[in-house]
Design a protein around this motif. Sequence first.
Motif, PDB file in Angstrom:
ATOM      1  N   MET A 177      35.586  37.995  52.001  1.00 43.29           N
ATOM      2  CA  MET A 177      35.343  37.019  50.934  1.00 43.29           C
ATOM      3  C   MET A 177      35.183  35.650  51.571  1.00 43.29           C
ATOM      4  O   MET A 177      36.096  35.136  52.185  1.00 43.29           O
ATOM      5  N   ASN A 178      33.999  35.095  51.459  1.00 41.29           N
ATOM      6  CA  ASN A 178      33.696  33.836  52.134  1.00 41.29           C
ATOM      7  C   ASN A 178      33.767  32.674  51.155  1.00 41.29           C
ATOM      8  O   ASN A 178      32.810  32.341  50.483  1.00 41.29           O
ATOM      9  N   VAL A 179      34.952  32.061  51.034  1.00 44.17           N
ATOM     10  CA  VAL A 179      35.132  30.885  50.182  1.00 44.17           C
ATOM     11  C   VAL A 179      35.581  29.738  51.058  1.00 44.17           C
ATOM     12  O   VAL A 179      36.582  29.827  51.762  1.00 44.17           O
ATOM     13  N   SER A 180      34.824  28.643  51.058  1.00 46.52           N
ATOM     14  CA  SER A 180      35.123  27.530  51.950  1.00 46.52           C
ATOM     15  C   SER A 180      36.376  26.790  51.494  1.00 46.52           C
ATOM     16  O   SER A 180      36.811  26.885  50.353  1.00 46.52           O
ATOM     17  N   LEU A 204      39.568  38.391  36.405  1.00 51.78           N
ATOM     18  CA  LEU A 204      39.442  38.144  37.847  1.00 51.78           C
ATOM     19  C   LEU A 204      40.671  38.587  38.645  1.00 51.78           C
ATOM     20  O   LEU A 204      40.661  38.486  39.870  1.00 51.78           O
ATOM     21  N   ALA A 205      41.695  39.066  37.980  1.00 49.33           N
ATOM     22  CA  ALA A 205      42.859  39.558  38.715  1.00 49.33           C
ATOM     23  C   ALA A 205      42.495  40.855  39.417  1.00 49.33           C
ATOM     24  O   ALA A 205      41.969  41.794  38.814  1.00 49.33           O
ATOM     25  N   GLY A 206      42.736  40.886  40.712  1.00 46.40           N
ATOM     26  CA  GLY A 206      42.484  42.099  41.485  1.00 46.40           C
ATOM     27  C   GLY A 206      41.033  42.450  41.665  1.00 46.40           C
ATOM     28  O   GLY A 206      40.688  43.628  41.825  1.00 46.40           O
ATOM     29  N   VAL A 207      40.135  41.458  41.660  1.00 50.74           N
ATOM     30  CA  VAL A 207      38.720  41.756  41.872  1.00 50.74           C
ATOM     31  C   VAL A 207      38.509  42.222  43.305  1.00 50.74           C
ATOM     32  O   VAL A 207      39.209  41.791  44.224  1.00 50.74           O
ATOM     33  N   PRO A 208      37.552  43.114  43.524  1.00 52.90           N
ATOM     34  CA  PRO A 208      37.305  43.599  44.883  1.00 52.90           C
ATOM     35  C   PRO A 208      36.711  42.515  45.770  1.00 52.90           C
ATOM     36  O   PRO A 208      36.306  41.449  45.303  1.00 52.90           O
ATOM     37  N   GLU A 209      36.673  42.787  47.065  1.00 54.69           N
ATOM     38  CA  GLU A 209      36.066  41.865  48.014  1.00 54.69           C
ATOM     39  C   GLU A 209      34.618  41.575  47.615  1.00 54.69           C
ATOM     40  O   GLU A 209      33.944  42.412  47.012  1.00 54.69           O
ATOM     41  N   GLU A 210      34.161  40.382  47.949  1.00 53.26           N
ATOM     42  CA  GLU A 210      32.780  40.006  47.655  1.00 53.26           C
ATOM     43  C   GLU A 210      31.819  41.001  48.275  1.00 53.26           C
ATOM     44  O   GLU A 210      31.941  41.372  49.439  1.00 53.26           O
ATOM     45  N   THR A 241      32.243  35.411  41.372  1.00 53.63           N
ATOM     46  CA  THR A 241      33.490  36.058  40.976  1.00 53.63           C
ATOM     47  C   THR A 241      34.574  35.845  42.033  1.00 53.63           C
ATOM     48  O   THR A 241      35.716  35.485  41.719  1.00 53.63           O
ATOM     49  N   ALA A 242      34.209  36.044  43.300  1.00 52.58           N
ATOM     50  CA  ALA A 242      35.171  35.866  44.390  1.00 52.58           C
ATOM     51  C   ALA A 242      35.625  34.415  44.511  1.00 52.58           C
ATOM     52  O   ALA A 242      36.807  34.130  44.744  1.00 52.58           O
ATOM     53  N   LEU A 243      34.684  33.492  44.321  1.00 51.69           N
ATOM     54  CA  LEU A 243      35.011  32.069  44.429  1.00 51.69           C
ATOM     55  C   LEU A 243      36.037  31.652  43.374  1.00 51.69           C
ATOM     56  O   LEU A 243      37.056  31.025  43.685  1.00 51.69           O
ATOM     57  N   PHE A 244      35.780  32.025  42.117  1.00 48.50           N
ATOM     58  CA  PHE A 244      36.700  31.625  41.049  1.00 48.50           C
ATOM     59  C   PHE A 244      38.012  32.392  41.109  1.00 48.50           C
ATOM     60  O   PHE A 244      39.060  31.864  40.733  1.00 48.50           O
ATOM     61  N   ALA A 245      37.977  33.630  41.587  1.00 50.32           N
ATOM     62  CA  ALA A 245      39.226  34.381  41.763  1.00 50.32           C
ATOM     63  C   ALA A 245      40.105  33.704  42.804  1.00 50.32           C
ATOM     64  O   ALA A 245      41.337  33.616  42.650  1.00 50.32           O
TER      65      ALA A 245
END
Length: 578
Positions: free
Chosen positions: A1-4, A101-107, A211-215
Amino acid sequence: MNVSSHEAASVAQTRPPYLDHAVGDADEAHSCRPNATIECGWGRLLFGPSFDSPQLLAQTLLQEADGKRDIALHVDSPQLVLAEAPSRLFLDPSLIFRRALAGVPEESSAPGVVVRQLTTRADIAAINRLYKMRGMVPVDPQVVWLQRHSDAVVYLVAEDERTGEIIGSALGVDHFEAFGDPEGGSSLWCLVVDPQTGLSGAGQALVSHLTALFAARGRQFLELSVLAGNEPAISLYQKLGFEQVPGFVIKNKNAINEKLFIEEADFTGLNPYARLIVDEARRRGISVEVIDAAAGIFKLRHAGHEMLCRESLTELTGGVAMTWCQDKVLTSRRLASIGIRVPRQQTAGDPSADVAFLHECGAVVVKPALGEQGKGISVDVRTEEHLQEAIHRASAQGGHVVIEEFCSGQDLRVVVIGYKVVAAAIRRPAEVVGDGTSTVGQLIEKQSARRAAATGGESRIPVDGETERCLAEQGLSYDSVLENGKAVKVRKTANLHTGGTIHDVTAELHPALRDVAETAARALRIPVVGLDFLVPSPSSAEYVVIEANERPGLANHEPQPTAQRFVDLLFPATAAHG
């Protein structure tokens, strides 16, 4: 998950200028900021639960700027808001879908697609190009540029890893940052993918990244609004884990939203080329009578004047002009007579003469003299065996067959309306991009389905002998598996109807090519025409003209105003002046 680290940063202490002046701080994050709105570039989002009263929400929504689309989201009592201005507001026929968004899978990623945040003004221009292609409201570049480091809004782009071209975009809104939403929500807006890309999965990659960013920020859900009848989109979002939730959206009754609140006449049988013209005519108050929907024939009437059309072909085009354009031999002869450069050609018939012409040219194009939409055409034919196959394929379309000198170059379509160039576009042959597992045949099937969906069924890649020949010359077959990211052309013709794509180059068109196109239209005495050139570059003065199309598709030249100029020609009194 690539979130800066920037994306996960805390809220800045000072409210940024793109948040509405009425927005204040939330009280201990337990209630919304009062009367919260945020500017998104294409219009404002108004967060319904934050408004003090239905009257204030209606008044704020009615302050929409010209050319924008404001949206009031999660309106608690829509009937009370609509009652404030029933002639100016309407209940949007959309559904709200939400994903926890709880427990979302990897991006997840898509092969050959890189998803990142907007970083340059060129990215904004690319987003607007995609919006215009899909008939969406373009963003204000200055607004978006000021927001590029915002935590409240996130502009994502999907980039073709091989070419660097922007092929998709999405907008995310953080409801806590933007509105002080106590539920800690977020939303997805304006998901768009270039209908001409050969890559699959860009849309899902954009949704996954957002999704990954907001999670990662701790948001509780991601939601979106989709028109109730848009079954393909609803099906896709359901597969991605979204579920329908209650909620109402209210918008202004304006020209942009007109299709959503006015009952339309049944024009569903018209193809995209006819529908584009009909929609522009109706927007101007010109009445439309569909004569034969399947053939794209309709009548336009305004102020006592009427015009019968078949898509972009009208009664203004005379019989001689039709004859010149329909027969490629006559087209070439007429243009050559006024000094316009055309390839050498001859009519097929005598086998020995056909072979001699092939040897003289080295490579030829074989096509039916009366054909259209790329049917029966074989390009870059070099052997006697392929020549005979190509002649047989072309003759199956009916009429005589033309053998023409093969000229290399980019396929350029120039649209002339009223004897003035309105649009120019490079047409590229259909290609597929490997994913390391799918066969070429499977890739063609997927790409053909995407092109058909994007063009109302007008563009498909034929699975025929010409496609097989094109693949065989590259040492490939339908069963070959391409390595991930490898692009392969599967046709040599760049016609849209055989899966080709079209790319606007109007701003780059060399003045000499513009002059040639307008001269050719006048010589053929045809006011609306699509001229096909082969050029080393649209910015070069070198060319040959290979065809003239008396019924050019106007729906393929976004963002150029082809439909507007067409209706201007037919009904000049309705043209916008100034």
